[in-house]
Design an enzyme around this catalytic site. Structure first.
Site, short mmCIF file in Angstrom:
data_model
loop_
_atom_site.label_atom_id
_atom_site.label_comp_id
_atom_site.label_asym_id
_atom_site.label_seq_id
_atom_site.Cartn_x
_atom_site.Cartn_y
_atom_site.Cartn_z
N LYS A 24 46.19 61.74 84.02
CA LYS A 24 46.92 61.47 82.76
C LYS A 24 48.39 61.87 82.93
O LYS A 24 49.30 61.09 82.67
CB LYS A 24 46.32 62.27 81.61
CG LYS A 24 47.25 62.43 80.40
CD LYS A 24 46.65 63.19 79.26
CE LYS A 24 47.16 64.57 79.05
NZ LYS A 24 48.50 64.76 78.54
N ASN A 25 48.63 63.11 83.39
CA ASN A 25 50.00 63.61 83.38
C ASN A 25 50.87 62.96 84.45
O ASN A 25 52.09 62.94 84.32
CB ASN A 25 50.00 65.14 83.50
CG ASN A 25 49.47 65.78 82.21
OD1 ASN A 25 49.40 65.11 81.18
ND2 ASN A 25 49.07 67.02 82.28
N CYS A 120 53.76 71.52 68.84
CA CYS A 120 52.37 71.12 68.56
C CYS A 120 51.56 72.42 68.50
O CYS A 120 52.11 73.51 68.51
CB CYS A 120 51.86 70.19 69.66
SG CYS A 120 51.83 70.98 71.27
N ARG A 125 57.42 73.60 72.29
CA ARG A 125 57.71 72.50 73.22
C ARG A 125 59.18 72.02 73.15
O ARG A 125 59.47 70.86 72.92
CB ARG A 125 56.78 71.31 72.97
CG ARG A 125 55.30 71.63 72.80
CD ARG A 125 54.61 72.17 74.02
NE ARG A 125 54.44 71.24 75.10
CZ ARG A 125 53.41 70.40 75.23
NH1 ARG A 125 52.50 70.36 74.31
NH2 ARG A 125 53.31 69.59 76.28
N ASP A 311 46.41 74.16 81.66
CA ASP A 311 45.53 73.15 81.05
C ASP A 311 44.06 73.44 81.29
O ASP A 311 43.21 72.86 80.61
CB ASP A 311 45.88 71.75 81.58
CG ASP A 311 47.25 71.32 81.15
OD1 ASP A 311 47.77 70.34 81.71
OD2 ASP A 311 47.82 71.97 80.26
N ARG A 403 42.69 61.47 74.24
CA ARG A 403 44.05 61.36 74.77
C ARG A 403 44.08 61.59 76.28
O ARG A 403 44.90 61.04 77.00
CB ARG A 403 44.95 62.41 74.09
CG ARG A 403 45.47 62.02 72.74
CD ARG A 403 46.67 62.85 72.39
NE ARG A 403 47.58 62.91 73.51
CZ ARG A 403 48.24 64.01 73.86
NH1 ARG A 403 48.11 65.13 73.17
NH2 ARG A 403 49.04 64.00 74.90
#
Ligand code: EPZ
Length: 425
Positions: A24-25, A120, A125, A311, A403
């Protein structure tokens, strides 16, 4: 509107083989980089997740021609038809990585207007380092009261030295994108070293850019005006999905082989699983995790790569809830990334949190409960807890999980988990 739930009946051993999806990243960094090319790009091994869907919608909004086959994970981007350099709020609010379009649009068109989502659940962030880096190579960057970033480079971008205050992943990526077509050499000091930084550098170099040092804390980029890919580019496998599946295997005292992964990306987690008493065997592109007896509690602190990834802190802290003895978790990267533990307490976990530190006293078992995911990796933590727990766990906030994880329940079901989705009547 009916709220979708994920239902898991726990205490089933996971066994078998599962293939990890593309990252994803890395995908959310490489897709905007296609804007830099003079000719169409083909990107492969993309995961079919919400963040990639939003990336496709963003490129199409800008005017690029994008063909994407979600199940094959192949995307073709023709950036030559892009006419816009501003992205609307509703697209940016759906994906944190929208900030990367500032660097990419600035490099290609000399301007960008990107409203940014503020903080968030895991932290504020900020993007001050992104802005600092772009200014260092000649851009004028302002932020209006609404949080929209206006970037311009009337006289083009010229190479420069960028000293990042901390090795920010997003800041490093954004400056790499902006510098890729700048006149001269840009040097990023204190750069992030995550695997997806190297993947982006490899993608840029496959288009003819000259990026050296990615994976170390000094990255040098000699900008090139005429970037064009010579072949399709496959993104690397997802380091965090790999780790989540490894943790799920240990959590269920199972025997799972994760294929299509890169074991060297997983070393910090592997070391901790071994310390807990699990067995981990590495092959070229696969990792086997087995766990039979009780797990020992451990201490870990999240760090930038190659340290323990932030993560994976949330799913790992779920695993520690039933380890023997006491464990200590220190979250050094984000200021509020321990909120999932309150949901764990509803499942019987024994946790005390002091600012960025959690002390977890292992309990024999967790029990199923109705819990809510507050962010992507909190959702992953609740899935791990549900797989371990006695009885059934109902997880809401499944859109967070979608997501970043492609077909997570299909993968876990294929390993023997009792997991399904339902919509409340
Ligand atoms: C990326 O976020 C990832 N997101 C995150 O993954 C990941 O947790 C994080 O890197 C760390 O590895 C994507 O790649 C899309 P940072 P990013 O900039 O770039 C501070 C997930 O679950 N900071 O390295 O935002 C910041 O506040 C997500 O997949 C500044 O102060 O991470 C944070 O405390 C969650 N100023 C720390 O640095 C800046 O300009 C690390 O942030 C930038 C960052």
């Amino acid at each position: 509107m009916a709220e979708e739930k994920m239902l898991i009946t726990g205490e089933r051993r996971l066994e078998g083989t599962v293939r990890v999806s593309g990252g994803k990243n890395t995908a959310v960094a490489i897709i905007p980089a296609a804007i830099l090319s003079q000719t169409p790009c083909v990107i492969e091994n993309l995961p079919n997740i919400e963040d990639v869907i939003v990336s496709v919608e963003t490129l199409r909004y800008l005017g690029a021609k994008v063909t994407w086959s979600p199940e094959e994970g192949i995307m073709e981007v023709d950036p030559s038809t892009i006419t816009k350099t501003a992205i609307p709020e509703e697209l940016c609010s759906r994906m944190r990585a929208s900030s990367y379009y500032i660097g990419a649009l600035l490099a290609r068109f000399g301007e960008a207007k990107v409203p940014l989502p503020g903080g968030c659940t895991i932290g504020r962030r900020p993007i001050d380092q992104h802005i600092k880096g772009m200014r260092a190579i000649g851009a004028q960057v302002d932020t209006d009261r609404g949080g929209t970033v206006l970037a311009q480079a009337k006289n083009g971008l010229s190479g420069g030295d960028v000293f990042l205050d901390m090795p920010t992943v997003g800041g490093t990526i954004n400056v790499m994108l902006a510098a890729s077509r700048a006149q001269g050499i840009t040097t990023i000091y204190n750069a992030a070293k995550e695997p997806h930084i190297v993947d982006l550098a490899n993608f840029l170099n496959s288009m003819g850019c000259k990026v050296k040092g990615a994976g170390t804390d000094v990255i040098r980029i000699r900008g090139q005006q005429n970037l064009r890919p010579r072949r399709p580019y496959a993104v690397i496998p997802d380091q965090i999905e790999t780790g989540t599946l490894m943790i799920a295997a240990a959590a269920t005292h199972g025997d799972v082989t994760v294929t299509g992964c890169i074991p060297t990306h997983m070393e910090a987690l592997t070391a901790k699983l071994l310390e807990m008493g699990a067995r981990v065997d590495e092959k070229d592109d696969a990792i086997r995790v087995r766990s039979i007896g009780a797990h020992r509690g451990v201490t870990f602190k999240t760090q930038v790569y190659p340290g323990f990834p932030t993560d994976l802190q949330q799913p790992m802290s779920a695993l520690l809830c039933t380890a023997t003895g006491s464990s200590t978790v220190v979250e050094n990267i984000f200021e509020s990334r321990l909120r999932h533990l309150a949901e764990m307490e509803r499942m019987g976990a024994n946790v005390r949190v002091f600012e960025r530190t959690a002390v977890i006293q292992g309990v024999p078992k967790l029990h199923g409960a109705a819990v809510e995911a507050s962010d992507l990796r909190a959702g992953a933590a609740l899935v791990v807890a549900g797989l371990m727990a006695q009885g059934t766990t109902e997880i809401t906030g499944t859109h967070f999980i979608d997501r970043g994880y492609e077909h997570l329940e299909d993968k876990l079901s294929s390993l023997g988990a009792d997991i399904r989705r339902s919509k409340d009547a």
